[in-house]
Design an enzyme around this catalytic site. Structure first.
Site, PDB file in Angstrom:
ATOM      1  N   LYS A  34       0.819  -1.218   0.000  1.00  0.00           N
ATOM      2  CA  LYS A  34       0.000   0.000   0.000  1.00  0.00           C
ATOM      3  C   LYS A  34       0.852   1.266   0.000  1.00  0.00           C
ATOM      4  CE  LYS A  34      -2.034   0.599   3.902  1.00  0.00           C
ATOM      5  NZ  LYS A  34      -1.245   1.661   4.554  1.00  0.00           N
ATOM      6  N   THR A  35       1.862   1.316   0.863  1.00  0.00           N
ATOM      7  CA  THR A  35       2.705   2.515   0.933  1.00  0.00           C
ATOM      8  C   THR A  35       3.449   2.724  -0.382  1.00  0.00           C
ATOM      9  OG1 THR A  35       2.999   2.150   3.307  1.00  0.00           O
ATOM     10  CG2 THR A  35       4.518   3.673   2.238  1.00  0.00           C
ATOM     11  N   ASP A 217      -4.436   7.873   3.428  1.00  0.00           N
ATOM     12  CA  ASP A 217      -4.074   6.509   3.798  1.00  0.00           C
ATOM     13  C   ASP A 217      -4.915   6.072   4.998  1.00  0.00           C
ATOM     14  OD1 ASP A 217      -2.738   4.122   3.819  1.00  0.00           O
ATOM     15  OD2 ASP A 217      -0.973   4.881   4.860  1.00  0.00           O
ATOM     16  N   GLU A 218      -5.077   4.762   5.180  1.00  0.00           N
ATOM     17  CA  GLU A 218      -5.827   4.197   6.309  1.00  0.00           C
ATOM     18  C   GLU A 218      -7.223   4.835   6.425  1.00  0.00           C
ATOM     19  OE1 GLU A 218      -4.561   1.679   7.483  1.00  0.00           O
ATOM     20  OE2 GLU A 218      -2.398   1.851   7.656  1.00  0.00           O
ATOM     21  N   GLN A 248      -9.245  -3.953   8.492  1.00  0.00           N
ATOM     22  CA  GLN A 248      -8.258  -3.485   9.469  1.00  0.00           C
ATOM     23  C   GLN A 248      -8.741  -2.235  10.215  1.00  0.00           C
ATOM     24  OE1 GLN A 248      -3.960  -3.951   8.266  1.00  0.00           O
ATOM     25  NE2 GLN A 248      -4.862  -4.179   6.223  1.00  0.00           N
ATOM     26  N   ARG A 597       0.501  -9.380  10.928  1.00  0.00           N
ATOM     27  CA  ARG A 597       1.800  -8.730  11.152  1.00  0.00           C
ATOM     28  C   ARG A 597       2.929  -9.752  10.984  1.00  0.00           C
ATOM     29  NH1 ARG A 597       0.288  -4.535   9.672  1.00  0.00           N
ATOM     30  NH2 ARG A 597      -1.570  -5.756   9.222  1.00  0.00           N
TER      31      ARG A 597
END
Length: 717
Positions: A34-35, A217-218, A248, A597
């Site tokens: 994503k980043t 983002d997020e 998430q 994670r």
């Protein structure tokens, strides 16, 4: 950006990067790059002729924003894009348009500790008992109202019961104290910005023209205020790119609204949707367990986690006799990993509640395994650090009476409570600020000569510090530490204050790093960065230590080896979820975040017994364990129980409160528990000797207990 660099992207990532104008929703699963997509998209926009100044990328942590900014620069992209957290963006806007937002540009940002002090004062000024209206609970209630953009005047229209009316008075007093101190809390930063944009079309248009491309983002973690800010900024051009994953969304408790991302297409009907499903982080076994788990949720956007790594170790679920065996077992596994060459920094332990870390810490210490607890804001909550920061805050905002009252006699300089009250009375009677009253102590006739001289000396010292405001921060902090006599007072205290001195020295070191990394150091900017510091920002990726953190703090991080402990009903899902559908789904998403994670090894553990408030209670495995699609044993066999009274290792608790015939409890029955008090039965599961009962207690807690160990007494019909 060279075309060759685009070859590193997947087909889905390229679609997101190459979509230049118009709304775009990127559903990005964990570990899907994503980043990378966001940074490449920024570079692609600039390559297409968009000036960096016209790009605004917003995320939720300083660490994520810094990483994003560094990645963009490493791609050879010219600087100038606004890349920051939501709160930092709002601070920038409010300082620039302060007069339009009904504030002053040098406002202080009150962090959690400042808010706690202010809320306690607000409750007392409302003439309410802090035991009936706990400041922490009131702070959460006010925060919820602000995140929904409900002001005191709006809340007044709907406050129709005793609690709401009391909360209204507290809310009003709290805001009045903030205004008097020229201070804003975290929620004010968002609320004031949202109202500024919606109430001032010229300001909104100016910022919309400046930030012609908005990347968020997020997005699943945005609350109502952030949603309104984003919508206002993009309203003139529709160039909004939202990146996130409904699976998430784990911050409902602080106002995050999953509906923002689920309804994105309703807000932007012509939006393009791109799903990033390839996972570059975790092994197939880990992803399969995560997929099985999250598929139980209904409020989500359907996607699959597609592995790109080869299969590795199976996900392990370990049943332990109690929390001590769980900790010893975990420490032993980490020790073996280290002996086989694994770096301790590649190991992390996650838990739902902070209290679960204590026994783990003891086991790691016993085994001489270094660890760090990722709870970094505590550094800035230490008394000596807060004392130093209070001095600094006064230099940029003399109206900050909370900080001023903290330092006026810290360290002791003979300005006692009586003198302080007389200064406050004088300021109030003359309609001036507390700091203004200090300028001419001779005018305060109620003060005797001695305190007047001490006040004059204190005021002169503060004014002297102000001469250094345009220079680097580290030397200023060192000067304040020495000339305020804070350093001498700690040295005079001897051995017990050595740690405090070292903490201040660490603060000076951190400020020196800020000075070296900042083109034009600013005390206002430095204090702003500290105020917006989060737990995630404190994680030290370099040190060779095991990381211990809550599942919430783990968001955005990744580790080769992950251990998730205490998978028991009441802990995960947490007892506060009260079996409510939306809350249970959020708890499941939290577990999903923890699982994803892990890169290579994932170990999940639960205990048959756990100590709660000094009492050993029978635990029930989390229902989430059965949703992973993994077979596991519910009997511990790793170590002999420390609570056994026979050589065979049979636990003695089996005889406690055990009866051949278990009583039945109907729904609604009133019962009493020796630890949790009165409660009503929500559900009774008849499983013979292993029957369980779910009870909602008057404390607000909901617990599922094994009946033969619960020591319940019926107290009503």
């Amino acid at each position: 950006m060279q075309n060759s660099s685009m070859q590193a992207l997947t087909a889905a990532q390229k679609k997101a990067v190459k979509h230049l104008e118009g709304p775009l929703l990127v559903i990005a699963g964990p570990g899907s790059g994503k980043t990378r997509v966001i940074t490449y998209r920024i570079a692609a926009l600039i390559d297409a002729g968009v000036p960096p100044y016209n790009i605004c990328a917003v995320t939720f942590t300083n660490k994520a924003a810094d990483e994003m900014a560094q990645r963009v620069l490493r791609m050879g992209t010219p600087p100038g894009a606004q890349i920051s957290t939501f709160h930092s963006l709002c601070v920038r806007i409010l300082r620039e348009f302060a007069s339009r937002a009904d504030t002053k540009p040098n406002f202080t940002i009150y962090d959690a500790s400042d808010q706690a002090v202010t809320m306690k004062q607000a409750v007392k000024l409302s003439e309410l008992d802090t035991s009936n209206f706990p400041p922490a609970r009131m702070r959460d209630a006010v925060s919820t109202l602000k995140s929904r953009l409900i002001t005191t005047s709006q809340f007044e229209k709907q406050a129709d019961d005793f609690f709401s009316k009391a909360l209204l008075q507290i809310y009003k007093k709290y805001q009045k104290i903030l205004a008097e101190n020229n201070a804003l809390d975290f929620d004010d930063l968002l609320l004031k910005t949202a109202f500024l944009l919606e109430g001032s079309p010229d300001v909104c248009n100016k910022l919309g023209n400046r930030f012609k491309f908005l990347l968020i983002d997020e997005y699943q973690d945005t609350n109502h205020a952030q949603y309104r800010i984003a919508k206002a900024l993009a309203s003139s051009h529709n160039n909004i790119c939202a990146t996130g994953d409904p699976d998430q969304s784990i911050y409902r408790w602080r106002g995050a609204d999953i509906r923002n991302i689920l309804a994105f297409e309703e807000d932007w009907p012509d939006a393009k949707i791109v799903k990033l499903e390839k996972n570059f982080r975790s092994t197939p076994n880990i992803l399969k367990a995560a997929d099985n788990l999250i598929s139980e949720n209904q409020n989500r956007k359907l996607k699959k986690l597609v592995p790109t790594k080869p299969s590795a170790e199976e996900v392990e679920i370990t049943c332990c006799e109690d929390e001590f065996e769980e900790a010893d077992n975990l420490a032993e596994k980490i020790k073996k990993l280290a002996e086989n060459g694994t770096s301790l920094s590649d190991c992390a332990v996650f838990y739902r509640v902070n209290s679960a870390s204590r026994v783990i810490e003891e086991a790691l210490i016993k085994n001489k395994i270094p660890y760090q607890i990722v709870r970094g804001v505590e550094f800035y909550s230490r008394k000596e650090i807060r004392d130093i920061l209070a001095y600094l805050k006064i230099l940029v905002n003399p109206d900050d009476q909370t900080s001023l009252l903290r330092i006026i006699n810290t360290p002791p300089r003979g300005i006692g409570k009586t003198s302080i009250q007389r200064i406050r009375d004088y300021a109030l009677n003359n309609n001036i600020t507390f700091y203004e009253a200090l300028k001419k102590p001779d005018n305060i006739k109620t003060l005797s000569t001695a305190p007047r001289k001490k006040i004059a000396a204190f005021f002169g010292m503060i004014e002297g510090f102000k001469k250094n405001l345009d220079s680097e921060i580290a030397p200023l902090i060192e000067r304040v530490f020495v000339e305020s006599s804070l350093k001498k007072s700690l040295q005079d205290a001897g051995e017990e204050k050595i740690d405090a001195i070292q903490n201040v020295e660490e603060l000076i070191n951190a400020a020196a790093q800020y000075d070296s990394e900042t083109e034009k150091p600013s005390l206002l900017d430095y204090l702003q960065q500290i105020s917006l510091f989060t737990d995630a920002d404190s994680y030290d990726t370099i040190t060779n230590k095991v990381a211990l953190m809550t599942l919430h703090a783990a968001k955005g991080l990744e580790f080769e080896n992950v251990f998730i402990i205490a998978l028991e009903d009441g802990l995960l899902p947490h007892e506060r979820s009260s079996n409510e559908h939306d809350q249970i789904e959020e708890e499941r998403r939290l577990f999903f975040v923890g699982i994803t994670r892990a890169k290579s090894l994932l170990n999940i553990s639960f205990a048959k017994y756990r100590t709660f408030r000094g009492q050993l209670l029978r635990s029930i495995p989390s229902p989430f364990l059965y949703e992973l699609g993994i077979d596991f044993q519910e009997n511990s066999s790793n170590l002999q129980s420390r609570f056994s009274d026979t050589s065979s290792g049979e636990p003695y608790y089996e005889s406690l409160n055990s009866t051949e015939q278990q009583p039945r409890f109907r729904k609604g029955a009133l019962v009493r528990h020796p630890t949790f008090g009165l409660g009503r039965v929500q559900q009774f599961n008849d499983m013979g000797e292993n029957s369980t009962v779910t009870i909602k207690f008057n404390t607000g807690q909901t617990k599922t207990l094994m009946l033969k160990y619960a020591k319940l007494t019926k107290t009503g019909k």
